[in-house]
Design an enzyme around this catalytic site. Sequence first.
Site, PDB file in Angstrom:
ATOM      1  N   ARG A 192       0.864  -1.185   0.000  1.00  0.00           N
ATOM      2  CA  ARG A 192       0.000   0.000   0.000  1.00  0.00           C
ATOM      3  C   ARG A 192       0.902   1.237   0.000  1.00  0.00           C
ATOM      4  O   ARG A 192       1.704   1.415   0.926  1.00  0.00           O
ATOM      5  CB  ARG A 192      -0.900  -0.009   1.252  1.00  0.00           C
ATOM      6  N   HIS A 226      -2.674  10.984   1.073  1.00  0.00           N
ATOM      7  CA  HIS A 226      -2.044  10.746   2.368  1.00  0.00           C
ATOM      8  C   HIS A 226      -1.340  12.046   2.761  1.00  0.00           C
ATOM      9  O   HIS A 226      -0.132  12.106   2.901  1.00  0.00           O
ATOM     10  CB  HIS A 226      -1.090   9.557   2.308  1.00  0.00           C
ATOM     11  N   GLU A 282      -6.992   8.510   6.767  1.00  0.00           N
ATOM     12  CA  GLU A 282      -7.217   9.114   8.083  1.00  0.00           C
ATOM     13  C   GLU A 282      -7.721  10.558   7.995  1.00  0.00           C
ATOM     14  O   GLU A 282      -7.070  11.493   8.496  1.00  0.00           O
ATOM     15  CB  GLU A 282      -5.936   9.044   8.922  1.00  0.00           C
ATOM     16  N   ASN A 322      -7.184   1.610  10.382  1.00  0.00           N
ATOM     17  CA  ASN A 322      -5.845   1.713  10.960  1.00  0.00           C
ATOM     18  C   ASN A 322      -5.977   1.599  12.469  1.00  0.00           C
ATOM     19  O   ASN A 322      -6.916   2.140  13.056  1.00  0.00           O
ATOM     20  CB  ASN A 322      -5.204   3.072  10.623  1.00  0.00           C
ATOM     21  N   TYR A 356      -3.541   1.442  16.228  1.00  0.00           N
ATOM     22  CA  TYR A 356      -2.260   1.451  16.944  1.00  0.00           C
ATOM     23  C   TYR A 356      -2.398   1.256  18.447  1.00  0.00           C
ATOM     24  O   TYR A 356      -1.519   0.689  19.079  1.00  0.00           O
ATOM     25  CB  TYR A 356      -1.524   2.787  16.697  1.00  0.00           C
ATOM     26  N   GLU A 374      -3.215  -0.192   8.320  1.00  0.00           N
ATOM     27  CA  GLU A 374      -2.001   0.177   9.076  1.00  0.00           C
ATOM     28  C   GLU A 374      -2.091  -0.436  10.462  1.00  0.00           C
ATOM     29  O   GLU A 374      -3.128  -0.339  11.126  1.00  0.00           O
ATOM     30  CB  GLU A 374      -1.869   1.696   9.276  1.00  0.00           C
TER      31      GLU A 374
HETATM   32  O1  IFM Z   1       3.007   7.628  10.113  1.00  0.00           O
HETATM   33  C1  IFM Z   1       1.642   7.643  10.342  1.00  0.00           C
HETATM   34  C2  IFM Z   1       0.865   7.477   9.042  1.00  0.00           C
HETATM   35  O2  IFM Z   1       1.231   8.424   8.099  1.00  0.00           O
HETATM   36  C3  IFM Z   1      -0.614   7.608   9.296  1.00  0.00           C
HETATM   37  N1  IFM Z   1      -1.035   6.729  10.362  1.00  0.00           N
HETATM   38  C4  IFM Z   1      -0.270   6.726  11.579  1.00  0.00           C
HETATM   39  C5  IFM Z   1       1.209   6.560  11.294  1.00  0.00           C
HETATM   40  C6  IFM Z   1       2.012   6.564  12.604  1.00  0.00           C
HETATM   41  O3  IFM Z   1       1.847   7.754  13.288  1.00  0.00           O
END
Ligand code: IFM
Length: 455
Positions: free
Chosen positions: A79, A123, A168, A295, A297, A354
């Site tokens: 991606r 992006h 995002e 995404n 985290y 992500e």
């Molecule tokens: O690096 C970023 C990415 O560009 C968008 N999502 C979160 C990642 C980590 O912060």
Amino acid sequence: MPGPTDPQADAFLWGAATAAYQIEGHPLADGAGACIWHEFSHTPGTTYRGHTGDLATDHYHRWPEDVALMRELGLSAYRFSIRWPRLLPEGVGRSNPAGLAFYDRLVDALLAAEIEPLVTLYHWDLPSALQYRGGWANRDSAGWFAEYAALAGRLLGDRVRRWITLNEPMVVAVDGHLRGRHAPGIRNVFVTARVIHHQLLGHVAAYRALKAEHGGLAVGITLSNTAVWPATAAAPDVEAAEMAHAWRNFPLFLEPLTFGRYPPELTELLTAYLPDAWEADVEAMRLPPDFVGLNYYSGERVRHDARSWLGFAVVQEPEAPRTAMGWMIRPEGIHRILTQAHARYRPRSVFVTENGAAFVDRQGEGGVHDPARTAYLRAHIREVLRAREEGVPVDGYFVWSLLDNFEWARGYARRFGIVYVNYPTQERVVKDSGLWYASFARKRTVAKEAVDATA
Ligand code: IFM
């Protein structure tokens, strides 16, 4: 139960993700136009030690090496994003042949390496020329974005099947236009609401433009998420958690695209800031994406806080394990996000577009040993496959990121790659986590037991 012999295992994409401004470097080369991140990062005081994307990982020149690396790692998909002002230096109008040729060659090389390309159109690198016309705060942005999408679709739509319009959009709105810590560095809640609304209009316009170029394309959107749990079972905390989830996560975008309205939790709040006649717009946004990119985290507990703007506050958990970003490590949160999205919106197909972690990495004689990142990936992938077993239609997983790269306002001080980049020499070294991910991805399995079985 799906196992290595599951016929769908081969179709599941095991990939890695990047974004143009974070890796390419040479933002103005060969006729490309400037973007908002170029101008923002060149403005003193905006990024860690004044870091910019001027060189980044030099992917603009080293892409053949990077494609070869992905092939060695056995990835089935990649991606990446197109830098809008490389194709259209002014954002609209005249296109740039050298920019077109760059992505054309990259896609051909990926296909030759049997790696499926997934393209993200936006992006975060809006052409500066369009920011001077108001950027996403201008309603015309939807038309500008559709023009760019049509051009990209014409160029690559014969070879790229899956497209992501926006990456995002909530981070674009909040970090870029409310907190001002990302480009274009604005702090204005009225602008923020318009940026949310206009990105949605832009997504729908780009969706239609891509389909008009090639009817068979699958077009989706990628949304940021932080899993949220209420701090207690008391009603105010539960409501605060619902508010936090609606505002920060997929509902803000999937509610309009699925049901033609903003999430009920947010409607009253947004009404104060949205442009006139927003109701008619939002009804017309009802156009479910072909797939949803999620995404993930981190996860947090939130509690009711009457003094905060949105009525919630994040619970401080000093003992919780964290990554180098300070983000709490909560693997079960990715399962929560996937199952919540499935329960409410029933997307046809879902990709984890992500997931990954920054840790402090050091290059030593014997490579880059990053057991914490391997543990993070292993735990999260296990949860993704659990959600899939339970019926969420997850069709792929993309680790963030293929390479260490320009982490926006944090510059090069945070490393997310499964491949280490020695910035002074631009040497690439596969980290131990990359070797682990490759050994797992090569199995082409969707059985969660296989995650534990991989050394
Ligand atoms: O690096 C970023 C990415 O560009 C968008 N999502 C979160 C990642 C980590 O912060």
